[in-house]
Write a protein that holds these residues in place. Structure first.
Motif, PDB file in Angstrom:
ATOM      1  N   LYS A   1      14.310  -0.925  -1.336  1.00  0.00           N
ATOM      2  CA  LYS A   1      14.452  -1.266  -2.745  1.00  0.00           C
ATOM      3  C   LYS A   1      15.640  -0.514  -3.333  1.00  0.00           C
ATOM      4  O   LYS A   1      15.967   0.587  -2.887  1.00  0.00           O
ATOM      5  CB  LYS A   1      13.180  -0.888  -3.528  1.00  0.00           C
ATOM      6  CG  LYS A   1      11.911  -1.618  -3.091  1.00  0.00           C
ATOM      7  CD  LYS A   1      10.735  -1.164  -3.943  1.00  0.00           C
ATOM      8  CE  LYS A   1       9.460  -1.906  -3.557  1.00  0.00           C
ATOM      9  NZ  LYS A   1       9.016  -1.571  -2.173  1.00  0.00           N
TER      10      LYS A   1
ATOM     11  N   ARG B   1       8.754  -1.068   5.288  1.00  0.00           N
ATOM     12  CA  ARG B   1       8.946  -2.042   4.214  1.00  0.00           C
ATOM     13  C   ARG B   1      10.430  -2.161   3.896  1.00  0.00           C
ATOM     14  O   ARG B   1      11.221  -1.247   4.143  1.00  0.00           O
ATOM     15  CB  ARG B   1       8.188  -1.593   2.953  1.00  0.00           C
ATOM     16  CG  ARG B   1       6.706  -1.309   3.151  1.00  0.00           C
ATOM     17  CD  ARG B   1       5.907  -2.576   3.330  1.00  0.00           C
ATOM     18  NE  ARG B   1       5.998  -3.428   2.158  1.00  0.00           N
ATOM     19  CZ  ARG B   1       5.211  -3.294   1.081  1.00  0.00           C
ATOM     20  NH1 ARG B   1       4.260  -2.356   1.056  1.00  0.00           N
ATOM     21  NH2 ARG B   1       5.333  -4.107   0.057  1.00  0.00           N
TER      22      ARG B   1
ATOM     23  N   ASP C   1      15.921   3.446  -3.652  1.00  0.00           N
ATOM     24  CA  ASP C   1      15.224   4.187  -2.605  1.00  0.00           C
ATOM     25  C   ASP C   1      16.175   5.156  -1.911  1.00  0.00           C
ATOM     26  O   ASP C   1      17.394   4.928  -1.843  1.00  0.00           O
ATOM     27  CB  ASP C   1      14.648   3.228  -1.555  1.00  0.00           C
ATOM     28  CG  ASP C   1      13.387   2.528  -2.020  1.00  0.00           C
ATOM     29  OD1 ASP C   1      12.886   2.887  -3.105  1.00  0.00           O
ATOM     30  OD2 ASP C   1      12.902   1.632  -1.299  1.00  0.00           O
TER      31      ASP C   1
ATOM     32  N   TYR D   1      -0.918  -0.038   4.630  1.00  0.00           N
ATOM     33  CA  TYR D   1      -0.274  -0.431   3.374  1.00  0.00           C
ATOM     34  C   TYR D   1      -1.297  -1.017   2.396  1.00  0.00           C
ATOM     35  O   TYR D   1      -2.282  -1.652   2.803  1.00  0.00           O
ATOM     36  CB  TYR D   1       0.810  -1.480   3.624  1.00  0.00           C
ATOM     37  CG  TYR D   1       2.029  -1.000   4.366  1.00  0.00           C
ATOM     38  CD1 TYR D   1       2.543   0.275   4.192  1.00  0.00           C
ATOM     39  CD2 TYR D   1       2.692  -1.851   5.260  1.00  0.00           C
ATOM     40  CE1 TYR D   1       3.669   0.697   4.878  1.00  0.00           C
ATOM     41  CE2 TYR D   1       3.819  -1.437   5.953  1.00  0.00           C
ATOM     42  CZ  TYR D   1       4.299  -0.159   5.758  1.00  0.00           C
ATOM     43  OH  TYR D   1       5.407   0.254   6.434  1.00  0.00           O
ATOM     44  N   ASP D   2      -1.021  -0.855   1.123  1.00  0.00           N
ATOM     45  CA  ASP D   2      -1.842  -1.447   0.072  1.00  0.00           C
ATOM     46  C   ASP D   2      -1.539  -2.948   0.019  1.00  0.00           C
ATOM     47  O   ASP D   2      -0.394  -3.335  -0.233  1.00  0.00           O
ATOM     48  CB  ASP D   2      -1.511  -0.785  -1.266  1.00  0.00           C
ATOM     49  CG  ASP D   2      -2.317  -1.337  -2.435  1.00  0.00           C
ATOM     50  OD1 ASP D   2      -3.051  -2.325  -2.252  1.00  0.00           O
ATOM     51  OD2 ASP D   2      -2.179  -0.784  -3.539  1.00  0.00           O
TER      52      ASP D   2
ATOM     53  N   THR E   1       7.447   4.051   8.068  1.00  0.00           N
ATOM     54  CA  THR E   1       6.504   4.448   7.022  1.00  0.00           C
ATOM     55  C   THR E   1       5.049   4.221   7.405  1.00  0.00           C
ATOM     56  O   THR E   1       4.145   4.628   6.673  1.00  0.00           O
ATOM     57  CB  THR E   1       6.807   3.692   5.712  1.00  0.00           C
ATOM     58  OG1 THR E   1       6.805   2.273   5.963  1.00  0.00           O
ATOM     59  CG2 THR E   1       8.158   4.100   5.156  1.00  0.00           C
TER      60      THR E   1
ATOM     61  N   ALA F   1      -2.034  -5.076  -2.199  1.00  0.00           N
ATOM     62  CA  ALA F   1      -1.558  -5.509  -3.509  1.00  0.00           C
ATOM     63  C   ALA F   1      -0.044  -5.384  -3.638  1.00  0.00           C
ATOM     64  O   ALA F   1       0.555  -5.999  -4.526  1.00  0.00           O
ATOM     65  CB  ALA F   1      -2.243  -4.706  -4.608  1.00  0.00           C
ATOM     66  N   THR F   2       0.576  -4.606  -2.756  1.00  0.00           N
ATOM     67  CA  THR F   2       2.026  -4.392  -2.842  1.00  0.00           C
ATOM     68  C   THR F   2       2.809  -5.313  -1.911  1.00  0.00           C
ATOM     69  O   THR F   2       4.036  -5.252  -1.871  1.00  0.00           O
ATOM     70  CB  THR F   2       2.374  -2.936  -2.502  1.00  0.00           C
ATOM     71  OG1 THR F   2       2.067  -2.680  -1.112  1.00  0.00           O
ATOM     72  CG2 THR F   2       1.602  -1.966  -3.388  1.00  0.00           C
ATOM     73  N   ILE F   3       2.115  -6.153  -1.137  1.00  0.00           N
ATOM     74  CA  ILE F   3       2.783  -7.038  -0.187  1.00  0.00           C
ATOM     75  C   ILE F   3       2.678  -8.480  -0.672  1.00  0.00           C
ATOM     76  O   ILE F   3       1.579  -9.037  -0.774  1.00  0.00           O
ATOM     77  CB  ILE F   3       2.158  -6.915   1.217  1.00  0.00           C
ATOM     78  CG1 ILE F   3       2.264  -5.472   1.726  1.00  0.00           C
ATOM     79  CG2 ILE F   3       2.851  -7.871   2.187  1.00  0.00           C
ATOM     80  CD1 ILE F   3       1.603  -5.260   3.077  1.00  0.00           C
ATOM     81  N   ALA F   4       3.814  -9.070  -0.963  1.00  0.00           N
ATOM     82  CA  ALA F   4       3.846 -10.455  -1.418  1.00  0.00           C
ATOM     83  C   ALA F   4       4.083 -11.390  -0.234  1.00  0.00           C
ATOM     84  O   ALA F   4       4.714 -11.011   0.760  1.00  0.00           O
ATOM     85  CB  ALA F   4       4.954 -10.642  -2.450  1.00  0.00           C
TER      86      ALA F   4
ATOM     87  N   ALA G   1       7.406 -11.566   1.946  1.00  0.00           N
ATOM     88  CA  ALA G   1       8.035 -10.253   2.046  1.00  0.00           C
ATOM     89  C   ALA G   1       8.534 -10.010   3.465  1.00  0.00           C
ATOM     90  O   ALA G   1       7.989 -10.546   4.436  1.00  0.00           O
ATOM     91  CB  ALA G   1       7.053  -9.161   1.637  1.00  0.00           C
TER      92      ALA G   1
ATOM     93  N   CYS H   1      -4.676  -2.858   4.934  1.00  0.00           N
ATOM     94  CA  CYS H   1      -4.547  -4.315   4.877  1.00  0.00           C
ATOM     95  C   CYS H   1      -4.333  -4.894   6.262  1.00  0.00           C
ATOM     96  O   CYS H   1      -4.112  -4.172   7.239  1.00  0.00           O
ATOM     97  CB  CYS H   1      -3.362  -4.698   3.977  1.00  0.00           C
ATOM     98  SG  CYS H   1      -1.735  -4.438   4.750  1.00  0.00           S
TER      99      CYS H   1
END
Length: 211
Positions: free
Chosen positions: A93, A90, A96, A31-32, A7, A34-37, A40, A61
């Motif tokens: 999920k 990633r 998906d 990647y954003d 991706t 805010a979407t990576i914790a 992860a 990022c």
């Protein structure tokens, strides 16, 4: 868990740590953040690595991952340096699309490209395809089957042919353009993960023979 569908292509921005022990890598990605914790899992060039730090940058990022001794011993991660490009995916999920095959990010060994052949693309706007002949570690050759699946550098691919510990894959123009495969040359090392079903089928057969 992953699918082998890349991706993003990230770039190693920094690499710290002694060879053979713990190595910390900083990877630049689109990647954003805010979407990576923290904590992860991201497949980086094949191996599943844990995010230990993340932050924003222009265009996306940066995130840090640690590679331990086992990963450094069994993969190409120990050779990564600033400027190295790596395929990223990633974690999967629920819900998906499963576009490739089930990939764990647990690399079995390192394969080597021994030949690369360009194939005329005709009117295809993406350009020509490429066939790669690859040598697998001898201990893993039995897990690779013609028309089966294999994961190379985090990319889900179909095996075209097998001859002992040699096998070939055909890379379509789109994959060449959106992954690191467009850069690959003879002699390059690849992170190899064999098909999960083949691995467990072999283990079951071994257990039955032992009985």
């Amino acid at each position: 868990m992953f699918t082998g569908i890349v991706t993003d292509v990230g770039e190693i921005a920094a690499a710290e740590g002694a060879q053979g022990t713990l190595k910390r890598l900083r990877i630049h990605s689109s990647y954003d953040p805010a979407t990576i914790a923290l904590g992860a899992s991201i497949a980086c060039g094949g191996p599943c690595l844990t995010v230990v730090a993340v932050g924003p940058r222009e265009g996306g990022c940066w995130f840090d991952v640690d590679a331990a001794a086992e990963t450094l011993d069994r993969t190409t991660v120990g050779d990564w340096k600033p400027g190295t490009r790596v395929n990223l995916e990633r974690s999967l999920k629920i819900g998906d699309e499963l576009g490739g095959h089930i990939v764990t990010g647990h690399v079995d060994g390192v394969a080597t490209i021994v030949a690369k052949e360009g194939i005329t693309g005709g009117d295809d706007p993406w350009g020509p395809t490429a066939r790669f002949s690859i040598k697998a570690p001898h201990a893993l050759a039995a897990f690779i089957a013609e028309k089966g699946s294999v994961c190379l550098d985090g990319t889900s691919l179909t095996v075209n042919s097998v001859n002992d510990d040699m096998f070939s894959v055909l890379i379509i123009p789109h994959t060449l353009s959106v992954t690191t495969w467009g850069d690959r040359q003879v002699g390059d090392k690849l992170n190899l993960e064999v098909d999960l079903m083949a691995r467990y089928a072999a283990r079951l057969a071994d257990a039955r023979r032992a009985e």
